[in-house]
Design an enzyme around this catalytic site. Structure first.
Site, PDB file in Angstrom:
ATOM      1  N   CYS A  21       0.836  -1.215   0.000  1.00 57.40           N
ATOM      2  CA  CYS A  21       0.000   0.000   0.000  1.00 57.40           C
ATOM      3  C   CYS A  21       0.870   1.265   0.000  1.00 57.40           C
ATOM      4  CB  CYS A  21      -0.902  -0.037   1.232  1.00 57.40           C
ATOM      5  SG  CYS A  21      -1.678   1.532   1.648  1.00 57.40           S
ATOM      6  N   CYS A  24       0.416   3.444   3.091  1.00 55.69           N
ATOM      7  CA  CYS A  24       1.086   2.800   4.224  1.00 55.69           C
ATOM      8  C   CYS A  24       2.594   3.071   4.180  1.00 55.69           C
ATOM      9  CB  CYS A  24       0.844   1.293   4.216  1.00 55.69           C
ATOM     10  SG  CYS A  24      -0.901   0.820   4.306  1.00 55.69           S
TER      11      CYS A  24
END
Length: 177
Positions: A21, A24
């Site tokens: 991600c 992230c």
């Protein structure tokens, strides 16, 4: 995960993430820096990470549907609150410091009241009578309970009634925007 939620008594701020991600990946260095600062300041809030590709059952249990998801988990994992703030270092660190402080503030002087109101975006102050009745005592218990539930939304305080009038002579204190 070195700490399991079931054994945590203190507050923990957790990021549930996936290694692929992009959001992230951007949050990771901020998270690590805030965790280092929290540890160096001996704040009681623990910051942790859960890789949902490795711990899918945990992520499912906490209803993680997108990445990164940030949640406050406490009371041995039974109380969960979603973190809804910004994901920059200052915002996350400010939130961790707030979690580390008292949930209910006890104020003693008019200056304490003015400072409290000016420092908190949403502040409620209960001015308790000098000789409280049973109802007043029940109200203080309710305020204490509310402070545990509203810690991330509002700041609650109790001050002696004598501080009320003196606190507001000349108008309300300046409020942060």
């Amino acid at each position: 995960m070195t700490t399991t939620f079931g054994r945590m008594k203190q507050y923990g701020l957790w990021t549930f993430f996936a290694p692929w991600c992009g959001h992230c990946k951007r949050l990771a260095p901020i998270w690590d820096e805030v965790a280092e600062i929290a540890e160096s300041e001996s704040l009681p809030v623990k910051l942790g990470k859960v890789d949902c590709t490795q711990h899918s059952k945990v992520c499912s249990r906490y209803s993680v549907q997108s990445y990164p998801t940030l949640k406050v988990i406490h009371d041995s994992g039974t109380r969960v609150t979603a973190y809804k703030g910004a994901r920059d270092k200052g915002s996350v660190l400010s939130y961790v410091r707030r979690l580390s402080g008292p949930k209910l503030h006890r104020l003693g002087t008019p200056d304490d009241v003015r400072r409290f109101i000016s420092e908190h975006p949403v502040a409620f102050v209960y001015f308790s009578p000098e000789e409280p009745t049973e109802d007043d005592s029940d109200l203080e218990v309710a305020i204490e309970e509310a402070s545990q539930k509203l810690y991330d939304t509002a700041s609650l305080a109790i001050a002696p009634a004598a501080a009320a009038a003196a606190s507001f002579r000349g108008g309300l204190p300046a409020h942060p925007v």
